[in-house]
Design an enzyme around this catalytic site. Structure first.
Site, PDB file in Angstrom:
ATOM      1  N   ASP A 196       5.513 -38.760  12.965  1.00  0.00           N
ATOM      2  CA  ASP A 196       4.780 -39.246  11.793  1.00  0.00           C
ATOM      3  C   ASP A 196       4.471 -40.733  11.995  1.00  0.00           C
ATOM      4  O   ASP A 196       4.369 -41.203  13.124  1.00  0.00           O
ATOM      5  CB  ASP A 196       5.626 -39.004  10.532  1.00  0.00           C
ATOM      6  CG  ASP A 196       4.791 -38.764   9.289  1.00  0.00           C
ATOM      7  OD1 ASP A 196       3.989 -39.647   8.936  1.00  0.00           O
ATOM      8  OD2 ASP A 196       4.945 -37.708   8.655  1.00  0.00           O
ATOM      9  N   HIS A 232       4.696 -43.072   4.910  1.00  0.00           N
ATOM     10  CA  HIS A 232       4.525 -41.617   4.893  1.00  0.00           C
ATOM     11  C   HIS A 232       5.664 -40.903   5.623  1.00  0.00           C
ATOM     12  O   HIS A 232       6.271 -39.964   5.109  1.00  0.00           O
ATOM     13  CB  HIS A 232       3.183 -41.257   5.516  1.00  0.00           C
ATOM     14  CG  HIS A 232       2.851 -39.797   5.457  1.00  0.00           C
ATOM     15  ND1 HIS A 232       3.189 -38.914   6.442  1.00  0.00           N
ATOM     16  CD2 HIS A 232       2.198 -39.076   4.506  1.00  0.00           C
ATOM     17  CE1 HIS A 232       2.766 -37.708   6.118  1.00  0.00           C
ATOM     18  NE2 HIS A 232       2.160 -37.778   4.946  1.00  0.00           N
ATOM     19  N   SER A 411       2.465 -32.460   3.087  1.00  0.00           N
ATOM     20  CA  SER A 411       3.372 -33.174   3.989  1.00  0.00           C
ATOM     21  C   SER A 411       4.801 -33.059   3.505  1.00  0.00           C
ATOM     22  O   SER A 411       5.733 -32.867   4.285  1.00  0.00           O
ATOM     23  CB  SER A 411       3.025 -34.663   4.031  1.00  0.00           C
ATOM     24  OG  SER A 411       1.876 -34.912   4.772  1.00  0.00           O
ATOM     25  N   PRO A 450       0.204 -10.282  -6.547  1.00  0.00           N
ATOM     26  CA  PRO A 450       1.311  -9.577  -5.892  1.00  0.00           C
ATOM     27  C   PRO A 450       1.106  -9.486  -4.383  1.00  0.00           C
ATOM     28  O   PRO A 450       0.010  -9.197  -3.903  1.00  0.00           O
ATOM     29  CB  PRO A 450       1.285  -8.190  -6.549  1.00  0.00           C
ATOM     30  CG  PRO A 450       0.628  -8.412  -7.876  1.00  0.00           C
ATOM     31  CD  PRO A 450      -0.404  -9.482  -7.634  1.00  0.00           C
TER      32      PRO A 450
END
Length: 536
Positions: A196, A232, A411, A450
């Site tokens: 990241d 982040h 994320s 469903p």
């Protein structure tokens, strides 16, 4: 409260019969000069060809070169441990790369390309470098070259608007993480990783960094220790393995150790080759196949923008190799919703586990990417988890060690899924990766229409149900979940003998028949197991 640019998001005992992939390369390439007119157009991707047509003669163009490969069929070595399998896999991949790269590197030396400028992507039988158009066209004619693509750049995840965060812990309870904690499983002994923007290891909730030279990788060489320029990656890691802030838990697996790759540089950019190098590092962090220091699960809260509805396979080999090494690979579904066919790559890769986002009412988030999967036509995403205004760690700036912010995006949903896998890996150390992911899929809480659909996939992650499913596949007396009934299980049973207070909040492993007590009815299960072992 600090504001995080909480954004986008993508964000054992070994069974008899489990196979070991043994890679033996027998292709020996020619060292001769390339033919003057061979097959360059077949080796060059359309994007790279277009770049070459526009480039001047001295422009240095970044490329990824995938090499030819010829492999013998896998061998089956059922007695090999997981550690041995991974070691032999890494050895074989490195040997393949060394042999296949040799003729290419000799050619590049003749072209006065310095060796240090050539990055080995050894795990996928490729290299990355910058070269002039003439050299690129010449390389395309080499027999060892399979294909050449542009080493393009992707941007870090973009922010999604956030509202005030929900109360700390509600998202963890929604997927049942707290229930597994009561069983004694909080990630102890498990290593988790993310690729990241980095991780702010000065945050009080992220003190569980594994540490050492094999626990942090910055392919750009900008930071020798964990660092996050954006926040982040810090937020995502806190939801995987974060500890508590003011006695309130953030992460699903708070006792897991973490390692990380900063795939996005401080400008928020990542060449594809840097991401490939990140995957290679995850497979073998200390570059020594004889040490087993790879993580159990890798979280990826990023995507290649503009790949909606496209089956982009840039990282397919990376994902496949990591899974062969027993590493779970989780990807954020993407924030390109709400329209159909908005799945992003690499989450759409069939080997990846894709996770979408729901809000605190278990409604699909408007931004969460929808299916179907463009690579195989199946439903997408596979699972969902909370991803709207969930509390996550924020950047500390060196002075706010307890900073928390509301995080929004798939994320952060996929980060919680990665944490859930960490808990199940601790609880069931002998379970195959496929078994754990299968248990998550078949026990997910169905939402929306469903059955599986292209909004929620199989449904909301349900960790207690997945735990029960995996436990049901083990022998009744296997209390330590190592796929074997032995004296350790008996010791655990004796330690709980005659307990009558077994509840969900205070469970008993010895309560085999789930009646709230450990007594002779449970002991009869042990007798059945012992007799079964003697008969076998």
């Amino acid at each position: 409260m600090m504001t995080l640019k909480c954004g986008y998001a993508h964000t054992a005992v070994v069974r008899v019969g489990v196979h070991l992939l043994a890679l033996h390369v027998f292709f020996t390439p020619s060292l001769a000069d390339p033919p003057s007119a061979a097959r360059p157009s077949l080796s060059l991707s359309p994007q790279l060809q277009g770049r070459l047509e526009q480039a001047n003669d001295n422009e240095m163009i970044p490329v990824i070169i995938r090499l030819q490969d010829s492999l013998k069929p896998p061998r089956f070595l059922p007695e090999a441990s997981a550690r041995q399998r991974r070691s032999q896999l890494i050895h074989a991949l490195r040997q393949r790369a060394k042999r296949n790269e040799r003729p290419l590197r000799l050619f590049l030396l003749r072209q006065q390309v310095q060796p240090q400028s050539v990055a080995s992507l050894w795990h996928i039988n490729a290299v990355a470098l910058r070269a002039r158009p003439k050299t690129i066209r010449q390389m395309a004619t080499l027999p060892i070259v399979h294909s050449m693509t542009l080493d393009d750049i992707i941007r870090q995840p973009s922010p999604v608007s956030a509202a005030p965060a929900a109360p700390v812990g509600t998202n963890l309870a929604a997927i049942g993480a707290d229930a597994l904690w009561t069983f004694g499983f909080q990630g102890h002994g498990i290593v988790v990783a993310n690729m990241d923007t980095g991780v702010d290891f000065r945050h009080s909730a992220l003190a569980n960094w594994r540490g050492g030279d094999n626990s942090w990788f910055d392919p750009y060489g900008q930071h020798a220790q964990p660092y996050d320029h954006d926040g982040h990656g810090t937020g995502a890691m806190s939801l995987i393995a974060g500890g508590s802030v003011n006695d309130a838990p953030l992460g699903v697996a708070p006792q897991a150790a973490w390692i990380a790759v900063k795939v996005f540089n401080d400008a928020g950019e990542a060449p594809l080759s840097a991401i490939h190098r990140g995957f290679a590092w995850i497979l073998d962090p200390d570059a020594d196949p004889n040490t087993d220091d790879a993580p159990h699960v890798l979280n990826n809260s990023w995507a290649i923008q503009g790949t909606q509805g496209l089956c982009q396979t840039e990282f397919s080999d990376d994902i496949r190799i990591l899974r062969e090494a027993g590493i779970a690979v989780v990807f954020a579904a993407g924030n390109a919703g709400p329209m159909p066919s908005t799945a992003l790559s690499p989450a759409s890769d069939p080997s990846a586990l894709s996770v979408g986002a729901v809000d605190d009412d278990n409604q699909i988030a408007f931004f969460s990417s929808r299916g179907p999967n463009p690579c195989n036509g199946r439903t997408f995403p596979e699972l969902v988890a909370p991803g709207v205004n969930v509390p996550a760690a924020d950047l500390t700036f060196g002075i706010f060690p307890d900073a928390v912010c509301p995080a929004v995006g798939t994320s952060f949903a996929c980060a919680q899924a990665a944490g859930g896998i960490a808990l199940l890996r601790q609880a069931f150390p002998s379970a195959d990766l496929e078994d754990i992911e299968d248990a998550l899929r078949i026990t997910a809480t169905d939402l929306g229409n469903p059955g599986a659909d292209n909004d929620y996939g199989r449904g909301l992650i349900n960790l207690p149900a997945a735990y029960d499913e995996l436990r049901s596949r083990l022998p009744a007396g296997d209390l330590d979940h190592d796929n074997d009934f032995d004296c350790v299980d008996l010791a655990l049973f004796v330690g709980e003998w005659l307990r009558s207070d077994c509840t969900a909040a205070s469970p008993c492993r010895g309560d085999i028949n789930h009646d709230g007590r450990v007594d002779f009815l449970d002991y009869s299960c042990f007798l059945d197991v012992e007799e079964s072992d003697e008969d076998s």
